[in-house]
Design an enzyme around this catalytic site. Sequence first.
Site, PDB file in Angstrom:
ATOM      1  N   ARG A 166       0.821  -1.215   0.000  1.00 40.13           N
ATOM      2  CA  ARG A 166       0.000   0.000   0.000  1.00 40.13           C
ATOM      3  C   ARG A 166       0.857   1.269   0.000  1.00 40.13           C
ATOM      4  O   ARG A 166       0.512   2.273   0.604  1.00 40.13           O
ATOM      5  CB  ARG A 166      -0.966   0.032   1.195  1.00 40.13           C
ATOM      6  CG  ARG A 166      -1.921  -1.139   1.244  1.00 40.13           C
ATOM      7  CD  ARG A 166      -2.870  -1.193   0.052  1.00 40.13           C
ATOM      8  NE  ARG A 166      -3.611  -2.448   0.073  1.00 40.13           N
ATOM      9  CZ  ARG A 166      -3.213  -3.552  -0.561  1.00 40.13           C
ATOM     10  NH1 ARG A 166      -2.110  -3.550  -1.287  1.00 40.13           N
ATOM     11  NH2 ARG A 166      -3.917  -4.655  -0.493  1.00 40.13           N
ATOM     12  N   SER A 244     -11.161   0.520   3.151  1.00 39.03           N
ATOM     13  CA  SER A 244     -10.458   0.194   4.401  1.00 39.03           C
ATOM     14  C   SER A 244      -9.803   1.449   4.957  1.00 39.03           C
ATOM     15  O   SER A 244      -9.001   2.094   4.274  1.00 39.03           O
ATOM     16  CB  SER A 244      -9.403  -0.883   4.146  1.00 39.03           C
ATOM     17  OG  SER A 244     -10.016  -2.077   3.717  1.00 39.03           O
ATOM     18  N   GLU A 348      -5.191   4.432   5.895  1.00 39.54           N
ATOM     19  CA  GLU A 348      -4.931   4.128   4.491  1.00 39.54           C
ATOM     20  C   GLU A 348      -5.331   5.268   3.566  1.00 39.54           C
ATOM     21  O   GLU A 348      -4.604   5.588   2.631  1.00 39.54           O
ATOM     22  CB  GLU A 348      -5.647   2.834   4.073  1.00 39.54           C
ATOM     23  CG  GLU A 348      -5.349   2.411   2.647  1.00 39.54           C
ATOM     24  CD  GLU A 348      -5.773   0.987   2.345  1.00 39.54           C
ATOM     25  OE1 GLU A 348      -6.091   0.715   1.178  1.00 39.54           O
ATOM     26  OE2 GLU A 348      -5.775   0.151   3.261  1.00 39.54           O
TER      27      GLU A 348
END
Length: 356
Positions: A166, A244, A348
């Site tokens: 990520r 998320s 995130e």
Amino acid sequence: MAVFAEEVNLAGYTTLRLGGPARRFVEATTEAEVVDAVREADADGEPVLVLGGGSNLVVSDEGFPGTVVHVGTRGAEQLTEANGRVLMRVQAGEEWEPFVARCVADGLAGVECLSGIPGRVGATPIQNVGAYGQDVSETIVEVRAYDRRSGAIVTLSREDCRFTYRNSRFKQTPDQYVVLDVTYALRESDDSQPIAYAELARRLGAAPGECVPLKEARDAVLELRRGKGMVLDPSDPDTRSAGSFFTNPILDPSSLAELERRVAERLGPDATFPRYPEGEGLTKTSAAWLIDRAGFAKGHARGRARISSKHTLALTNPDGGSTENLLDLAREVRDGVRAAFGVELVNEPVFVGVTL
């Protein structure tokens, strides 16, 4: 010609439906318009926010005190085809989910497990978007971008992009590059890539590592995502989120040992928790598991913000709340997990004008 406006409310451009006004808003539909708008703002000393689908943004209630460049470029071009390998160059403003649907329909494997993810192509290398055992870094060949520091358009290879979980070069230097297009290497096949994610394999009735028909893989992913409120649906308030909200923590050996100690203390000596090797002595665990075991159930609310009723990792704005209300909930969850397990959760989504 790019379209300019002032005091445009950004809530209408984010999947959370949160965010105040942009001082200046530019709708750019060609590469030249994107580059010119960013270059002009930089020359004027203006803060710049490059906006795609708004599916990974948390924007301040006060809005953005500079220029927002909304990337609306379109187009996907097949570059080469040899030995079953197909290169697709896709403009940054293309919507991601329709692109994935097209790949599956055309018998091109490599992104089928990324079905149903909202947002636009330009965001995929920034976040190294991934789900159900696939990451875009596995298929990205190169990224063309405008380098705001040099004023030049550059081409970065997969290695240049410095992809990790990520994360990427673009995320590490957020004010340097504006993604213009992305080239993916896909494989001509009626079957998916090997299924790497256990939950997806179970849904498909397949063994981990097995390949299944492309459409079956896509349909199963969409079914799983819908069950978690992760496919945009105006009729489902659980999808009013940024996906998320926290990344899965990556733990070094000492942090892992501390988590083991706290899990045993809190849940009993025989309790276990999800763990996945990440290489170099690191271990990834599940943020959703930590949140749930710290006492935050699905549907837990703080003001008008709440944890999704379908998935613990999604923080939602189902009822016209505020960004600050959402952040209050995020802080409550983060602090609760830290107190229970000694693990620091990291957001995130990209934050604009706010912090945790």
